[in-house]
Design a protein around this motif. Structure first.
Motif, PDB file in Angstrom:
ATOM      1  N   VAL A  25     -54.431 -32.693  -7.356  1.00 41.19           N
ATOM      2  CA  VAL A  25     -55.702 -33.429  -7.303  1.00 41.19           C
ATOM      3  C   VAL A  25     -55.484 -34.873  -7.736  1.00 41.19           C
ATOM      4  CG1 VAL A  25     -58.031 -33.605  -8.263  1.00 41.19           C
ATOM      5  CG2 VAL A  25     -57.113 -31.362  -7.636  1.00 41.19           C
ATOM      6  N   ALA A  26     -54.722 -35.072  -8.805  1.00 43.63           N
ATOM      7  CA  ALA A  26     -54.448 -36.431  -9.292  1.00 43.63           C
ATOM      8  C   ALA A  26     -53.719 -37.242  -8.227  1.00 43.63           C
ATOM      9  CB  ALA A  26     -53.627 -36.369 -10.577  1.00 43.63           C
ATOM     10  N   ARG A  27     -52.753 -36.638  -7.564  1.00 43.78           N
ATOM     11  CA  ARG A  27     -52.008 -37.356  -6.522  1.00 43.78           C
ATOM     12  C   ARG A  27     -52.897 -37.678  -5.317  1.00 43.78           C
ATOM     13  NH1 ARG A  27     -46.423 -33.974  -7.249  1.00 43.78           N
ATOM     14  NH2 ARG A  27     -45.531 -35.321  -8.847  1.00 43.78           N
ATOM     15  N   LEU A  28     -53.757 -36.744  -4.938  1.00 43.22           N
ATOM     16  CA  LEU A  28     -54.688 -37.008  -3.838  1.00 43.22           C
ATOM     17  C   LEU A  28     -55.635 -38.152  -4.179  1.00 43.22           C
ATOM     18  CD1 LEU A  28     -55.597 -33.369  -2.747  1.00 43.22           C
ATOM     19  CD2 LEU A  28     -54.500 -35.100  -1.313  1.00 43.22           C
ATOM     20  N   LEU A  29     -56.172 -38.135  -5.402  1.00 41.62           N
ATOM     21  CA  LEU A  29     -57.069 -39.204  -5.820  1.00 41.62           C
ATOM     22  C   LEU A  29     -56.346 -40.545  -5.862  1.00 41.62           C
ATOM     23  CD1 LEU A  29     -59.179 -37.454  -8.596  1.00 41.62           C
ATOM     24  CD2 LEU A  29     -59.996 -38.356  -6.405  1.00 41.62           C
ATOM     25  N   SER A  30     -55.116 -40.542  -6.341  1.00 36.26           N
ATOM     26  CA  SER A  30     -54.326 -41.769  -6.380  1.00 36.26           C
ATOM     27  C   SER A  30     -54.147 -42.331  -4.974  1.00 36.26           C
ATOM     28  CB  SER A  30     -52.962 -41.485  -7.025  1.00 36.26           C
ATOM     29  OG  SER A  30     -52.144 -42.631  -6.974  1.00 36.26           O
ATOM     30  N   GLU A  31     -53.845 -41.450  -4.042  1.00 32.91           N
ATOM     31  CA  GLU A  31     -53.663 -41.880  -2.653  1.00 32.91           C
ATOM     32  C   GLU A  31     -54.964 -42.442  -2.079  1.00 32.91           C
ATOM     33  OE1 GLU A  31     -52.860 -39.697   1.596  1.00 32.91           O
ATOM     34  OE2 GLU A  31     -51.730 -38.968  -0.142  1.00 32.91           O
ATOM     35  N   LEU A  32     -56.074 -41.729  -2.297  1.00 35.11           N
ATOM     36  CA  LEU A  32     -57.366 -42.166  -1.764  1.00 35.11           C
ATOM     37  C   LEU A  32     -57.825 -43.480  -2.372  1.00 35.11           C
ATOM     38  CD1 LEU A  32     -59.152 -38.702  -1.694  1.00 35.11           C
ATOM     39  CD2 LEU A  32     -58.583 -40.102   0.306  1.00 35.11           C
ATOM     40  N   LEU A  33     -57.489 -43.689  -3.650  1.00 39.67           N
ATOM     41  CA  LEU A  33     -57.899 -44.910  -4.345  1.00 39.67           C
ATOM     42  C   LEU A  33     -56.908 -46.053  -4.150  1.00 39.67           C
ATOM     43  CD1 LEU A  33     -59.137 -43.261  -7.648  1.00 39.67           C
ATOM     44  CD2 LEU A  33     -60.567 -44.385  -5.917  1.00 39.67           C
ATOM     45  N   GLY A  34     -55.760 -45.742  -3.544  1.00 40.64           N
ATOM     46  CA  GLY A  34     -54.754 -46.768  -3.331  1.00 40.64           C
ATOM     47  C   GLY A  34     -54.076 -47.225  -4.602  1.00 40.64           C
ATOM     48  N   THR A  35     -53.927 -46.322  -5.556  1.00 45.01           N
ATOM     49  CA  THR A  35     -53.279 -46.674  -6.818  1.00 45.01           C
ATOM     50  C   THR A  35     -51.850 -46.155  -6.839  1.00 45.01           C
ATOM     51  OG1 THR A  35     -54.087 -44.675  -7.918  1.00 45.01           O
ATOM     52  CG2 THR A  35     -55.475 -46.632  -8.069  1.00 45.01           C
ATOM     53  N   SER A  69     -67.879 -22.229   5.132  1.00 44.70           N
ATOM     54  CA  SER A  69     -66.609 -22.757   5.612  1.00 44.70           C
ATOM     55  C   SER A  69     -66.200 -23.876   4.662  1.00 44.70           C
ATOM     56  CB  SER A  69     -66.775 -23.293   7.034  1.00 44.70           C
ATOM     57  OG  SER A  69     -65.558 -23.848   7.482  1.00 44.70           O
ATOM     58  N   PRO A  70     -65.110 -23.697   3.926  1.00 48.88           N
ATOM     59  CA  PRO A  70     -64.737 -24.690   2.923  1.00 48.88           C
ATOM     60  C   PRO A  70     -64.287 -26.007   3.546  1.00 48.88           C
ATOM     61  CG  PRO A  70     -63.022 -23.035   3.109  1.00 48.88           C
ATOM     62  CD  PRO A  70     -64.153 -22.583   3.974  1.00 48.88           C
ATOM     63  N   THR A  71     -64.502 -27.059   2.800  1.00 50.97           N
ATOM     64  CA  THR A  71     -64.009 -28.380   3.152  1.00 50.97           C
ATOM     65  C   THR A  71     -62.632 -28.533   2.542  1.00 50.97           C
ATOM     66  OG1 THR A  71     -66.249 -29.287   3.150  1.00 50.97           O
ATOM     67  CG2 THR A  71     -64.454 -30.853   2.870  1.00 50.97           C
ATOM     68  N   ALA A  72     -61.688 -29.065   3.291  1.00 53.37           N
ATOM     69  CA  ALA A  72     -60.350 -29.304   2.748  1.00 53.37           C
ATOM     70  C   ALA A  72     -60.454 -30.265   1.567  1.00 53.37           C
ATOM     71  CB  ALA A  72     -59.445 -29.882   3.819  1.00 53.37           C
ATOM     72  N   LEU A  73     -59.671 -30.017   0.536  1.00 52.08           N
ATOM     73  CA  LEU A  73     -59.752 -30.816  -0.679  1.00 52.08           C
ATOM     74  C   LEU A  73     -59.643 -32.317  -0.422  1.00 52.08           C
ATOM     75  CD1 LEU A  73     -60.070 -30.902  -3.743  1.00 52.08           C
ATOM     76  CD2 LEU A  73     -57.596 -30.601  -3.922  1.00 52.08           C
ATOM     77  N   ARG A  79     -65.023 -37.811   0.585  1.00 52.75           N
ATOM     78  CA  ARG A  79     -66.498 -37.886   0.671  1.00 52.75           C
ATOM     79  C   ARG A  79     -67.096 -38.211  -0.690  1.00 52.75           C
ATOM     80  NH1 ARG A  79     -67.998 -32.502   3.975  1.00 52.75           N
ATOM     81  NH2 ARG A  79     -66.609 -32.871   5.727  1.00 52.75           N
ATOM     82  N   TRP A  80     -66.557 -37.560  -1.713  1.00 52.82           N
ATOM     83  CA  TRP A  80     -67.038 -37.784  -3.073  1.00 52.82           C
ATOM     84  C   TRP A  80     -66.870 -39.253  -3.470  1.00 52.82           C
ATOM     85  CZ3 TRP A  80     -63.878 -38.102  -7.799  1.00 52.82           C
ATOM     86  CH2 TRP A  80     -64.626 -37.971  -8.975  1.00 52.82           C
ATOM     87  N   LEU A  81     -65.721 -39.825  -3.156  1.00 54.72           N
ATOM     88  CA  LEU A  81     -65.466 -41.225  -3.482  1.00 54.72           C
ATOM     89  C   LEU A  81     -66.349 -42.162  -2.651  1.00 54.72           C
ATOM     90  CD1 LEU A  81     -61.589 -41.143  -3.832  1.00 54.72           C
ATOM     91  CD2 LEU A  81     -63.270 -41.412  -5.670  1.00 54.72           C
ATOM     92  N   GLU A  82     -66.587 -41.807  -1.389  1.00 53.14           N
ATOM     93  CA  GLU A  82     -67.450 -42.622  -0.526  1.00 53.14           C
ATOM     94  C   GLU A  82     -68.875 -42.691  -1.054  1.00 53.14           C
ATOM     95  OE1 GLU A  82     -67.093 -40.883   3.349  1.00 53.14           O
ATOM     96  OE2 GLU A  82     -65.044 -41.629   3.621  1.00 53.14           O
ATOM     97  N   GLN A  83     -69.302 -41.648  -1.769  1.00 47.53           N
ATOM     98  CA  GLN A  83     -70.648 -41.612  -2.321  1.00 47.53           C
ATOM     99  C   GLN A  83     -70.774 -42.457  -3.584  1.00 47.53           C
ATOM    100  OE1 GLN A  83     -71.544 -37.455  -2.840  1.00 47.53           O
ATOM    101  NE2 GLN A  83     -71.592 -37.066  -0.657  1.00 47.53           N
TER     102      GLN A  83
END
Length: 86
Positions: A25-35, A69-73, A79-83
């Motif tokens: 999760v931390a790595r995904l968030l880092s990627e999405l945030l560009g950190t 139907s689950p949403t991929a993490l 989506r969470w960050l876009e909000q």
């Protein structure tokens, strides 16, 4: 509404249907945030006698009873960050 009027009883779990580590999760968030993901620090567990982590929650009832139907993490985090939650 189906959960309220469906007449079913019992625990219903919602989730992605797969086990995900906090590190993932931390790595995904880092990627999405560009950190820089190299800033993520990994510490050794304090208690080495226990198995790390836990199994994914069983989402069978949610799928069967309500067509869940689950949403991929990565998509859910994006989506969470876009909000503007972050």
């Amino acid at each position: 509404s189906a959960a309220v009027v469906g007449g079913r009883e019992g625990v219903v779990n919602l989730g992605s249907g797969r086990s995900t580590s906090v590190l993932e999760v931390a790595r995904l968030l880092s990627e999405l945030l560009g950190t820089d993901s190299s800033l993520i620090e990994i510490e050794a567990p304090v208690d080495l006698t226990q198995e790390p982590g836990f199994a994914a929650v069983d989402i069978t009832r949610a799928r069967d009873w309500f067509g869940f139907s689950p949403t991929a993490l990565p998509d859910g985090l994006a989506r969470w960050l876009e909000q503007g939650v972050a």
